[in-house]
Scaffold this motif. Structure first.
Motif, PDB file in Angstrom:
ATOM      1  N   CYS A  55       0.554  -1.381  -0.005  1.00 51.00           N
ATOM      2  CA  CYS A  55      -0.411  -0.170   0.257  1.00 51.00           C
ATOM      3  C   CYS A  55       1.335   1.153   0.187  1.00 51.00           C
ATOM      4  O   CYS A  55       0.915   2.280  -0.780  1.00 51.00           O
ATOM      5  N   LEU A 116      -2.624  -5.708  -4.668  1.00 50.65           N
ATOM      6  CA  LEU A 116      -3.129  -5.056  -3.768  1.00 50.65           C
ATOM      7  C   LEU A 116      -4.606  -4.500  -4.622  1.00 50.65           C
ATOM      8  O   LEU A 116      -5.769  -4.299  -3.772  1.00 50.65           O
ATOM      9  N   TYR A 120      -8.004  -4.638  -1.866  1.00 54.68           N
ATOM     10  CA  TYR A 120      -8.663  -3.165  -1.447  1.00 54.68           C
ATOM     11  C   TYR A 120      -9.461  -3.643  -0.775  1.00 54.68           C
ATOM     12  O   TYR A 120     -10.306  -3.851   0.337  1.00 54.68           O
TER      13      TYR A 120
END
Length: 157
Positions: A55, A116, A120
């Motif tokens: 992140c 990612l 999320y």
């Protein structure tokens, strides 16, 4: 005199319940959060600290280890191991800084970005599960208080 001091020390020890102390409760809450993370992560090999590191790279762009330490609040030795594991999985790349050849720059690779993007939505679920026993006001208060405890640079703290 010694008996009196021993009696006072015994009284203090009896009043101190480690299971009621902030450090113990924070550790238990964090352990619960980590368990929720692992059971909800799309990638069973991705740890919460690796997720935070990915992140940070997404948010900051190519970064040095020092920048990652600052962004993630993970110590230098730990971030070094995380970087090695993420590189071994092909999620990040390491290169030399063009200006300072001694500096290593860490970049997110497309495979890391894909991990990612899949994580999320899970991140939102993980946060929701971690705080599911709290009403909306308690959630706001918890996050406010955790930020206040964690922000050692804040002069108002």
């Amino acid at each position: 005199m010694a008996d009196e001091r021993d009696g006072q020390e015994q009284g203090v020890a009896e009043q101190y319940k480690v299971t009621e102390q902030v450090g113990h409760l924070l550790r238990k809450a964090y352990q619960r959060h980590l368990s929720i993370f692992q059971s909800n992560a799309n990638d069973p090999d991705l740890t919460s600290v690796q997720f935070v590191t990915l992140c940070a790279l997404h948010d900051l762009g190519p970064s040095s280890q020092v920048e990652l330490v600052k962004a993630t609040s993970v110590d230098q030795a730990t971030i070094r191991g995380i970087v090695e594991r993420l590189k071994a999985r092909g999620l990040i790349d390491l290169s030399r800084d063009k200006i300072d050849g001694r500096k290593v720059i860490i970049s997110l690779l497309p495979k890391g970005e894909a991990v990612l993007q899949q994580m999320y939505p899970q991140g939102h679920i993980i946060s929701e599960q971690t705080m599911k026993r709290l009403n909306p006001a308690e959630r706001v208060a918890l996050l406010f208080l955790l930020r206040k405890i964690a922000d050692e640079d804040d002069p108002k703290a």
